[in-house]
Design a protein around this motif. Structure first.
Motif, short mmCIF file in Angstrom:
data_model
loop_
_atom_site.label_atom_id
_atom_site.label_comp_id
_atom_site.label_asym_id
_atom_site.label_seq_id
_atom_site.Cartn_x
_atom_site.Cartn_y
_atom_site.Cartn_z
N LYS A 240 17.94 0.99 36.08
CA LYS A 240 19.19 0.26 36.30
C LYS A 240 19.57 0.37 37.78
N GLU A 241 19.94 -0.73 38.38
CA GLU A 241 20.54 -0.65 39.70
C GLU A 241 21.93 -0.04 39.53
N ILE A 242 22.24 0.94 40.36
CA ILE A 242 23.58 1.53 40.26
C ILE A 242 24.39 1.33 41.53
N THR A 243 23.77 0.72 42.54
CA THR A 243 24.51 0.36 43.75
C THR A 243 24.20 -1.08 44.11
N ARG A 244 25.12 -1.68 44.82
CA ARG A 244 24.85 -3.00 45.37
C ARG A 244 23.97 -2.81 46.59
N GLY A 245 22.72 -3.23 46.49
CA GLY A 245 21.76 -2.97 47.55
C GLY A 245 22.22 -3.48 48.89
N SER A 246 21.77 -2.82 49.92
CA SER A 246 22.10 -3.24 51.28
C SER A 246 20.81 -3.34 52.09
N GLY A 247 20.90 -3.99 53.20
CA GLY A 247 19.72 -4.15 54.03
C GLY A 247 20.09 -4.74 55.37
N GLY A 248 19.13 -4.76 56.25
CA GLY A 248 19.37 -5.31 57.58
C GLY A 248 18.07 -5.63 58.27
N THR A 249 18.18 -6.38 59.34
CA THR A 249 17.01 -6.73 60.14
C THR A 249 16.81 -5.63 61.18
N CYS A 250 16.23 -4.53 60.72
CA CYS A 250 16.01 -3.38 61.60
C CYS A 250 14.65 -2.75 61.30
N GLY A 251 13.65 -3.61 61.05
CA GLY A 251 12.31 -3.13 60.80
C GLY A 251 11.58 -2.76 62.08
N SER A 252 10.31 -2.42 61.94
CA SER A 252 9.55 -1.93 63.09
C SER A 252 9.36 -2.98 64.17
N ALA A 253 9.50 -4.27 63.83
CA ALA A 253 9.37 -5.31 64.85
C ALA A 253 10.42 -5.14 65.94
N TYR A 254 11.54 -4.54 65.59
CA TYR A 254 12.60 -4.37 66.58
C TYR A 254 12.30 -3.23 67.55
N ILE A 255 11.42 -2.32 67.16
CA ILE A 255 10.91 -1.35 68.13
C ILE A 255 10.06 -2.08 69.15
N ASP A 256 9.20 -2.99 68.66
CA ASP A 256 8.40 -3.81 69.58
C ASP A 256 9.31 -4.62 70.50
N ASN A 257 10.34 -5.25 69.92
CA ASN A 257 11.23 -6.08 70.72
C ASN A 257 11.97 -5.25 71.78
N ASN A 258 12.36 -4.03 71.41
CA ASN A 258 13.03 -3.15 72.39
C ASN A 258 12.08 -2.80 73.52
N MET A 259 10.80 -2.54 73.16
CA MET A 259 9.82 -2.21 74.19
C MET A 259 9.58 -3.40 75.12
N ARG A 260 9.48 -4.57 74.54
CA ARG A 260 9.25 -5.78 75.33
C ARG A 260 10.43 -6.02 76.28
N GLN A 261 11.65 -5.84 75.78
CA GLN A 261 12.82 -6.05 76.63
C GLN A 261 12.91 -4.99 77.72
N TRP A 262 12.54 -3.74 77.39
CA TRP A 262 12.55 -2.68 78.40
C TRP A 262 11.61 -3.04 79.55
N LEU A 263 10.42 -3.54 79.21
CA LEU A 263 9.46 -3.95 80.24
C LEU A 263 10.02 -5.07 81.12
N LEU A 264 10.60 -6.07 80.47
CA LEU A 264 11.14 -7.20 81.23
C LEU A 264 12.29 -6.76 82.12
N ASP A 265 13.12 -5.85 81.62
CA ASP A 265 14.23 -5.36 82.44
C ASP A 265 13.72 -4.58 83.64
N ARG A 266 12.68 -3.77 83.45
CA ARG A 266 12.12 -2.99 84.56
C ARG A 266 11.42 -3.88 85.58
N LEU A 267 10.82 -4.96 85.09
CA LEU A 267 10.15 -5.88 86.02
C LEU A 267 11.15 -6.71 86.80
#
Length: 567
Positions: free
Chosen positions: A249-276
């Motif tokens: 039985k579900e006992i909570t109203r499920g939650s979620g967000g767009t915070c998967g591992s792709a956002y680690i990649d996106n953070n890395m890509r943005q860090w590089l662009l900012d440094r460049l």
């Protein structure tokens, strides 16, 4: 470039007239785990207890069981030339004039930062169907080597896993993409493609594969943290042994967000662009992809919060060293300090996951176990972070064995035990737009109509059928009866409200949106004359991964088409 919009989708919801045979069975079940960064597939034959995973992919030489969710287009006509690892390899080659498309699944998630762009003017459903078509062709080739040749493709049934945070429009987009990809046909019975929520599939997998599951007792609870490339879905289940068979039985109203591992990649890509800085425009796409490839393969899976890391710079970038010598050292490496990696690349994503877990714990008095599944769920650093943060509250924190295939395999289990997860907690409030008696001071005059019975009514009332947070059985039907004069056509438009404030009174109020049109065309009815009242019943089933609707006219189930609204 303008953001693509979700196309106006049509979906046939029911196909059988009452009394005809029920759902057709398919001797081959193919489960597709379409992911933001990687996609996988498992399949099973009805006469074989074994579940097979597709692990061989074109131009793939690693041991990972999934294929990158990538496409590569070339030329003015944007001709699709490769996909998966082939697309990735093309993007890494210098001198290419094509476009790499990635993370296109994220276009279907609501309230998220824009994902990487598609081709100019390309709709998400087109990119997804392009990928699924080539993905499916590769799957069929592998299946034929394990005995699938004794069946025709028409004997294949499919289950497609979808994030729990997706709305019905996104799910309808995936069904349409499967049609456009040629995997199923528009006139196939609906049961040929079953949509399965990713957390539900993960829970099924845990029940079958985790030894600690056997130690749990009746009424024990466990949390699923399904962490993938794009989304993280979290939900808490309770074990119920009160019936003949064990269920959840579900006992909570499920939650979620767009915070998967792709956002680690996106953070890395943005860090590089900012440094460049201003020199970023002098770095080719090929060079940037090579740097990202090095990060994804050599640093991302192994970094656990300690130890400085080094990225090797491609020779094509060394010419910029005199301008950005504070970024590239004498050996041609970019230093990534552990502190900077942690604070700017990983922690912003981990913090969102921790927040989602805490949100679930705030709804549940006790949780006995937590299971990490999904590709991101295989991260040792994420596991350590979650364990350290929540172990005092949750006795068992574990990673599912082979968590990367958990969702696809769990979908196969779901097909064999569709009622294993018996009840769900609704994430939205659903209702119809109906005419109700007008109430002065509460209903706007603009909505007032005088009906044929001479009564003043409000034409825009939000007639609630199911409430957000309501526990509902997966097969529970919520019915609405009404009548129309023969042979008039009618419609029943479904509206949804996902807010937590008091439920609005009118469908025109803020926060309420139309989810789907249900135009109902009156069939020829023997024995009825013009103006005769005709009884219509609509059954709504909200407990499934995908909205299911049956329409009955004078007791006969009819076929009709619904249109899902644009987001």
């Amino acid at each position: 470039m303008q953001s693509p919009s979700t196309p106006h989708l049509q979906r046939r919801l029911t196909y059988r007239v009452a009394g005809e045979p029920v759902a057709r069975k398919y001797p081959v079940t193919v489960a597709i785990d379409f992911g933001t960064t990687f996609s996988g597939c498992s399949y099973k034959f009805e006469d074989d207890d074994e579940i097979y995973d597709v692990v061989k992919w074109p131009k793939h030489f690693g041991f990972y069981a999934k294929v990158p969710s990538l496409l590569y287009y070339k030329g003015r006509a944007n001709r699709l030339v490769d996909w998966g690892d082939g697309a990735r390899r093309l993007a890494l080659q210098p001198g290419q004039d094509g476009t790499l498309i990635r993370q296109f699944k994220l276009w279907l998630a609501k309230n998220t930062t824009p994902p990487p762009p598609l081709l100019d003017g390309q709709e998400p459903v087109v990119a997804i169907s392009d990928f699924l078509r080539l993905f499916h062709e590769s799957v069929l080739e592998q299946m034929m080597r394990t005995g699938a040749g004794r069946y025709s493709v028409d004997q294949f049934g499919y289950c497609l896993t979808v994030p729990a945070i997706w709305d019905d429009t996104a799910k309808a987009t995936m069904r349409e993409a499967m049609v456009q990809a040629g995997i199923i046909r528009a006139d196939d019975p609906p049961e040929r493609l079953v949509l399965v929520g990713e957390p539900e599939a993960a829970a099924m997998y845990i029940e079958k594969q985790c030894e600690s599951w056997n130690d749990m007792q009746d009424q024990d609870t466990f949390m699923i943290v399904d962490a993938g490339g794009g989304t993280v879905d979290i939900i808490i289940y309770q074990i119920d042994k009160s019936g003949e068979t064990r269920s959840l039985k579900e006992i909570t109203r499920g939650s979620g967000g767009t915070c998967g591992s792709a956002y680690i990649d996106n953070n890395m890509r943005q860090w590089l662009l900012d440094r460049l800085g201003s020199y970023a425009e002098h770095v080719s796409t090929c060079t940037l992809e090579n740097i990202m490839e090095s990060f994804v393969e050599k640093i991302k899976p192994y970094f656990c919060g300690e130890g400085d890391q080094y990225l090797t710079v491609p020779a094509t970038m060394m010419q910029l060293r005199q301008h950005i010598d504070d970024l590239i050292d004498e050996d041609g490496n970019i230093l990534l300090s552990a502190a900077e990696l942690d604070s700017k690349i990983y922690v912003p994503v981990f913090d969102q996951v921790i927040s989602l877990i805490q949100e679930q714990l705030d709804q549940a008095p006790q949780v006995n176990s937590l299971y990490l599944v999904g590709g991101f769920g295989c991260s040792e650093y994420l596991y350590t972070t979650v364990k350290q943060r929540f172990e005092p509250r949750i006795p068992t924190v574990a990673m599912a064995p082979r968590g990367d295939v958990a969702v696809a395999r769990g979908a196969i289990y779901h097909i064999s035990q569709p009622a294993f997860i018996a009840t769900k907690i609704l994430r939205n409030t659903y209702g119809l737009m109906t005419r109700m008696a007008f109430q002065e001071g509460l209903d706007p005059e603009s909505s007032a109509v005088i009906t044929s019975d001479g009564i003043k009514r409000c034409s825009t009332r939000f007639d609630i059928m199911a409430f957000k947070g309501q526990s509902i059985h997966v097969n529970q039907k919520i019915s609405r009866h009404f009548w129309v004069k023969y042979p008039r056509n009618t419609e029943a438009d479904l509206y949804v409200y996902d807010g937590d404030a008091p439920i609005p009174r009118q469908v025109t109020d803020p926060g309420v949106r139309k989810m789907a049109d249900f135009p109902i065309r009156m069939p020829p009815l023997e024995g009825y004359s013009v103006g005769d009242p005709v009884d219509i019943k609509i059954d709504f089933m909200f407990g499934l991964a995908e909205l299911k609707v049956h329409v009955f006219i004078v007791g006969r189930q009819i076929e009709f088409v619904t249109a899902f609204e644009n987001e």
